[in-house]
Design an enzyme around this catalytic site. Sequence first.
Site, short mmCIF file in Angstrom:
data_model
loop_
_atom_site.label_atom_id
_atom_site.label_comp_id
_atom_site.label_asym_id
_atom_site.label_seq_id
_atom_site.Cartn_x
_atom_site.Cartn_y
_atom_site.Cartn_z
N TYR A 121 -20.79 23.46 -26.74
CA TYR A 121 -19.75 24.46 -27.10
C TYR A 121 -19.67 25.38 -26.27
CZ TYR A 121 -17.00 27.90 -29.79
OH TYR A 121 -16.00 28.57 -30.21
N GLN A 182 -14.51 24.82 -36.72
CA GLN A 182 -14.08 23.85 -36.72
C GLN A 182 -14.38 22.87 -35.39
OE1 GLN A 182 -12.56 26.70 -36.71
NE2 GLN A 182 -10.78 26.72 -34.96
N ASN A 205 -20.03 33.07 -31.54
CA ASN A 205 -20.21 34.20 -32.42
C ASN A 205 -20.85 33.81 -33.73
OD1 ASN A 205 -18.39 32.58 -34.25
ND2 ASN A 205 -16.53 33.29 -33.54
N THR A 228 -26.38 38.59 -28.10
CA THR A 228 -26.96 38.50 -26.91
C THR A 228 -27.92 39.94 -26.83
OG1 THR A 228 -27.13 38.18 -24.51
CG2 THR A 228 -25.24 39.65 -25.54
N GLN A 250 -24.80 44.20 -20.28
CA GLN A 250 -24.87 43.20 -21.38
C GLN A 250 -24.33 44.04 -22.74
OE1 GLN A 250 -26.44 40.15 -21.16
NE2 GLN A 250 -25.98 40.94 -18.98
N HIS A 253 -20.99 42.69 -24.15
CA HIS A 253 -20.79 41.33 -24.60
C HIS A 253 -20.13 41.49 -26.17
CE1 HIS A 253 -22.35 37.81 -22.62
NE2 HIS A 253 -23.27 38.65 -21.90
N GLU A 318 -34.13 38.46 -25.63
CA GLU A 318 -33.63 37.58 -24.97
C GLU A 318 -33.89 37.60 -23.38
OE1 GLU A 318 -29.23 35.36 -24.72
OE2 GLU A 318 -29.32 37.14 -25.32
N HIS A 319 -33.36 38.70 -23.04
CA HIS A 319 -33.21 39.08 -21.72
C HIS A 319 -34.35 40.32 -21.31
CE1 HIS A 319 -29.07 37.53 -22.33
NE2 HIS A 319 -29.40 36.75 -21.36
N ASP A 352 -26.88 35.05 -16.00
CA ASP A 352 -26.01 34.66 -16.81
C ASP A 352 -24.86 33.87 -16.19
OD1 ASP A 352 -26.78 35.92 -19.22
OD2 ASP A 352 -25.29 37.72 -19.12
N GLU A 407 -58.19 7.11 -47.85
CA GLU A 407 -56.98 7.84 -48.32
C GLU A 407 -56.27 7.05 -49.56
OE1 GLU A 407 -54.61 8.13 -44.86
OE2 GLU A 407 -55.74 9.93 -44.14
N HIS A 412 -52.09 0.02 -45.97
CA HIS A 412 -52.46 0.27 -44.45
C HIS A 412 -53.73 -0.60 -44.13
CE1 HIS A 412 -49.54 3.33 -45.05
NE2 HIS A 412 -49.65 3.74 -43.77
#
Length: 442
Positions: A121, A182, A205, A228, A250, A253, A318-319, A352, A407, A412
């Site tokens: 994506y 979608q 998003n 982010t 940043q 964003h 994250e950063h 980035d 067991e 087995h």
Amino acid sequence: MPVWLKRGKDVEERAEADRQVRATVEAILGDIEKRGDAAIIELSQKFDKWERSDFRLSQREIDDCLAQLTDQDLHDIEFAQTQVRNFAQAQRATMTDLTVETLPGVTLGHKHVPINAVGCYVPGGKYPLLASAHMSVITAKVAGCERVITCAPPFGAKPAPAVVAAQAMAGADEIYVLGGIQAIGAMAIGTESIDPVDMLVGPGNAFVAEAKRQLFGRVGIDLFAGPTETLVIADETVDGEMCATDLLGQAEHGPTTPAILLTTSEKLARETMAEIERLLEILPTGEIARKSWADFGEVIVCESYDEMLVEADRIASEHVQVMTDRDMWFRDNLTNYGALFLGPRTNVAYGDKVIGTNHTLPTMKAARYTGGLWVGKFMKTCTWQTVTTDAASAMIGEYGSRLSMLEGFVGHAEQANVRVRRYGGRNIPYGTGATPRIEVAQ
């Protein structure tokens, strides 16, 4: 103890919004599963004002997008993609297959097997993020994934030429102009016109992130992603303008982007806050960045570098941009982060857009347990084993037989027993475990 000169919103305030997102996504994914292409067409018209019966771009349409870019545009995309590919190839080279003889006649190993089909994506929204095409498609191709498809929303009611070019130049096998829930649903569930994939990757998003979360298990995903995040760790070796620029770079964003300054200098902290107010007046994306800073910006003053280290690991951003007199000390001691940017000569924007490391990274404290997207995420490490001598099969079989009976797994045990009988010459009654060769003293 750390002192907050500025605090952001409590995360709990977003709980109700999160519940609404979950309900919306669940309903839409159910509709896609039920009605396939018909649902996709309606959703695209509703959310993106984009009407098509077939969302896959033809080669002619792809060529038309490429023709809309300048030679410099194409050169810049190619340069960035080369950096991403070079680093991904270097990472792939570290992933070696394994073969080891653990006992005489017993050989074990693992292979790194590429995922067959991947859906990438590439988000649009406020900005057409062509860099996400580099980070996902190229990395998947370096891993050896056979089928890599992309979905990106239209931008201004048409395909975004730079995004289409980036997807095509990265090597995407199928390019779809489709956004939001979608797109995620179509790639994971499949429709009459889109074959499903095995894994979904790429940022997006809140609705895209929630769709990926709900589909996890049906398909693999790269990360559970949120807005982010950036953390700047700084001391008086840098100035307020540098810190403010890296925070606002940043914050633009989106309006829910956490941007945090962590410093040992109250003087630098206050200079940075003043610089942020100055820059917000002249930054073209200042409206978004201002809301982000107002609601989610933080400024924390610590007593020592050790305290900054503890706070940074607690935040697990994250950063993480480090600009101190001991940058490599932070590299060697920090444990919770998505990606590090060390020294004033680098910055998050480099990562980035162009430097070569991947920008799909963990958010919402996920850096405590995972790193970001890399070539290894597109591969399955699968083990194999073989027993090549009669003696080894009988010996392993005896242990396996007794452990299975311990067991209560008689079937087995019998898998082991049949080999002990054939390759070890021992007569073990059906449905029992192998008797010990060494008696245990009472």
